[in-house]
Scaffold this motif. Sequence first.
Motif, mmCIF file in Angstrom:
data_model
loop_
_atom_site.group_PDB
_atom_site.id
_atom_site.type_symbol
_atom_site.label_atom_id
_atom_site.label_comp_id
_atom_site.label_asym_id
_atom_site.label_seq_id
_atom_site.Cartn_x
_atom_site.Cartn_y
_atom_site.Cartn_z
ATOM 1 N N ARG A 1 0.794 -1.202 -0.038
ATOM 2 C CA ARG A 1 -0.040 0.026 0.059
ATOM 3 C C ARG A 1 0.798 1.257 -0.068
ATOM 4 O O ARG A 1 1.969 1.177 0.340
ATOM 5 C CB ARG A 1 -0.895 -0.106 1.334
ATOM 6 C CG ARG A 1 -1.976 -1.196 1.151
ATOM 7 C CD ARG A 1 -3.052 -0.855 2.065
ATOM 8 N NE ARG A 1 -2.447 -1.224 3.515
ATOM 9 C CZ ARG A 1 -2.456 -2.355 4.165
ATOM 10 N NH1 ARG A 1 -3.152 -3.519 3.552
ATOM 11 N NH2 ARG A 1 -2.119 -2.487 5.487
ATOM 12 N N PRO A 2 0.497 2.293 -0.576
ATOM 13 C CA PRO A 2 1.030 3.516 -0.446
ATOM 14 C C PRO A 2 1.503 4.080 0.974
ATOM 15 O O PRO A 2 0.766 3.879 1.894
ATOM 16 C CB PRO A 2 0.269 4.678 -0.969
ATOM 17 C CG PRO A 2 -0.754 3.935 -1.687
ATOM 18 C CD PRO A 2 -0.944 2.631 -1.269
ATOM 19 N N ILE A 3 2.843 4.365 1.095
ATOM 20 C CA ILE A 3 3.411 4.536 2.585
ATOM 21 C C ILE A 3 2.994 5.879 2.986
ATOM 22 O O ILE A 3 2.715 6.924 2.008
ATOM 23 C CB ILE A 3 4.812 4.309 2.654
ATOM 24 C CG1 ILE A 3 5.399 4.028 3.928
ATOM 25 C CG2 ILE A 3 5.679 5.535 1.938
ATOM 26 C CD1 ILE A 3 6.768 3.673 4.055
ATOM 27 N N THR A 4 2.806 6.042 4.150
ATOM 28 C CA THR A 4 2.476 7.476 4.787
ATOM 29 C C THR A 4 3.612 7.875 5.358
ATOM 30 O O THR A 4 4.626 7.272 5.626
ATOM 31 C CB THR A 4 1.329 7.280 5.858
ATOM 32 O OG1 THR A 4 1.760 6.462 6.951
ATOM 33 C CG2 THR A 4 0.083 6.700 5.218
ATOM 34 N N SER A 5 3.574 9.466 5.572
ATOM 35 C CA SER A 5 4.340 10.160 6.466
ATOM 36 C C SER A 5 5.057 9.225 7.729
ATOM 37 O O SER A 5 5.904 9.151 7.995
ATOM 38 C CB SER A 5 4.133 11.494 6.673
ATOM 39 O OG SER A 5 3.758 12.144 5.194
ATOM 40 N N ARG A 6 3.911 8.921 8.477
ATOM 41 C CA ARG A 6 4.169 8.302 9.654
ATOM 42 C C ARG A 6 4.803 7.005 9.185
ATOM 43 O O ARG A 6 5.681 6.438 10.245
ATOM 44 C CB ARG A 6 2.685 8.280 10.411
ATOM 45 C CG ARG A 6 2.810 7.428 11.686
ATOM 46 C CD ARG A 6 3.503 8.308 12.648
ATOM 47 N NE ARG A 6 2.650 9.456 12.916
ATOM 48 C CZ ARG A 6 1.684 9.589 13.844
ATOM 49 N NH1 ARG A 6 1.358 8.765 14.621
ATOM 50 N NH2 ARG A 6 1.311 10.718 14.091
ATOM 51 N N GLY A 7 4.333 6.243 8.392
ATOM 52 C CA GLY A 7 4.984 4.972 8.007
ATOM 53 C C GLY A 7 6.492 5.192 7.719
ATOM 54 O O GLY A 7 7.453 4.439 8.242
ATOM 55 N N ILE A 8 6.947 6.303 6.886
ATOM 56 C CA ILE A 8 8.549 6.648 6.894
ATOM 57 C C ILE A 8 8.920 6.959 8.213
ATOM 58 O O ILE A 8 10.172 6.401 8.084
ATOM 59 C CB ILE A 8 8.423 8.005 5.908
ATOM 60 C CG1 ILE A 8 7.883 7.725 4.524
ATOM 61 C CG2 ILE A 8 9.912 8.404 5.738
ATOM 62 C CD1 ILE A 8 7.956 8.801 3.533
ATOM 63 N N GLU A 9 8.422 7.594 8.910
ATOM 64 C CA GLU A 9 9.007 7.741 10.204
ATOM 65 C C GLU A 9 9.365 6.440 11.012
ATOM 66 O O GLU A 9 10.366 6.218 11.602
ATOM 67 C CB GLU A 9 8.350 8.596 11.298
ATOM 68 C CG GLU A 9 8.075 10.105 10.652
ATOM 69 C CD GLU A 9 7.100 10.965 11.729
ATOM 70 O OE1 GLU A 9 7.132 10.628 12.980
ATOM 71 O OE2 GLU A 9 6.487 12.009 11.282
ATOM 72 N N TYR A 10 8.301 5.487 11.086
ATOM 73 C CA TYR A 10 8.375 4.296 11.613
ATOM 74 C C TYR A 10 9.735 3.364 11.091
ATOM 75 O O TYR A 10 10.370 2.737 11.531
ATOM 76 C CB TYR A 10 7.128 3.423 11.584
ATOM 77 C CG TYR A 10 7.392 1.874 11.683
ATOM 78 C CD1 TYR A 10 7.347 1.907 13.323
ATOM 79 C CD2 TYR A 10 7.599 0.947 10.885
ATOM 80 C CE1 TYR A 10 7.520 0.275 13.729
ATOM 81 C CE2 TYR A 10 7.706 -0.344 11.525
ATOM 82 C CZ TYR A 10 7.532 -0.658 12.790
ATOM 83 O OH TYR A 10 7.950 -2.199 13.152
ATOM 84 N N VAL A 11 9.717 3.635 9.631
ATOM 85 C CA VAL A 11 10.751 2.717 8.668
ATOM 86 C C VAL A 11 12.194 3.457 9.296
ATOM 87 O O VAL A 11 13.319 2.437 9.664
ATOM 88 C CB VAL A 11 10.767 3.193 7.494
ATOM 89 C CG1 VAL A 11 12.030 2.802 6.683
ATOM 90 C CG2 VAL A 11 9.356 2.319 6.548
ATOM 91 N N LEU A 12 12.258 4.739 9.378
ATOM 92 C CA LEU A 12 13.654 5.127 9.933
ATOM 93 C C LEU A 12 13.907 5.012 11.195
ATOM 94 O O LEU A 12 15.214 4.719 11.591
ATOM 95 C CB LEU A 12 13.558 6.697 9.390
ATOM 96 C CG LEU A 12 13.427 7.209 8.140
ATOM 97 C CD1 LEU A 12 13.291 8.828 8.101
ATOM 98 C CD2 LEU A 12 14.480 6.729 7.324
#
Length: 298
Positions: free
Chosen positions: A216-227
Amino acid sequence: MDQIKQFMQYLLVERQYSAETKKAYEEDITDFQEFLQANGGFTNFNAVDELDVQTYLGSLAERDLARASVARKLSSLRSFYRYLIRVGEAKVDPFEAVETRKSHHHLPDFFYEAEIQELFAAVAGPTPLDQRNQALLEVLYGTGIRVSECANLTLDQLDFDLELMLVHGKGNKDRYVPFGGYCKKALLRYLDDGRPTLMAKLDRVHDRVFVSQHGRPITSRGIEYVLDQVVQKTSLTGGIHPHMLRHSFATHMLDHGADLRTVQELLGHASLSTTQIYTHMTTAHLKADYLKHFTEHN
């Protein structure tokens, strides 16, 4: 083996840091050790407590060091203690609760170039998520775009022939941002291999560049989690926000001679005054340019 030498060997062999970076870490840690020896003796790093640390910080303040220099020393020592704990040479990190004094005008947090290298080393793997994370880091650090701009990036915004991406910024303002060879290579690898594998888990098609583990399209919050997950694989301490990569991009651009207005355009700042905050972190570079200019013209 001496604890400092052991850590230096770890930086060179396992982390593959340059000799110059290793030297900077060694100087910071040795400075701390010599301070302890000169102020009541030194037994080993495991015996250091918070009072020792606070006394050392007081001495740094008396030396009138720049905030960035103090932050670098703390970063080196935190990394050192994190390593000592990992190998069982220390039980606690006496620097864990230390916070540097903030100046009246808050300066953005950013990564040193050696820390950027460590982030990239943490995502250097063959899996689809490794490929995505490497491309994600390359885009955020290599272009300086905002996390929201990155999350909303679509396939048709990328031009690999011209090595440009069309970024939809704040206030519906578009700008073109170049990306270099490393970013291009990471993106192509991810788009050709990693992304299709992740998208296969989804029963629909979409054009977002970066996707979640479920396609699914990643969200801004998802990017924070990944980092956050990436940082946990490194010796870096403290939290991470995607904006730190944007701040690092701007700081390193200026450090390496970029024009302030060029950085303004790349970041999509409406006002030059917003970009000027980064000059506080590049004073040494600007001073050197100033002296060079007036030496040549006198």
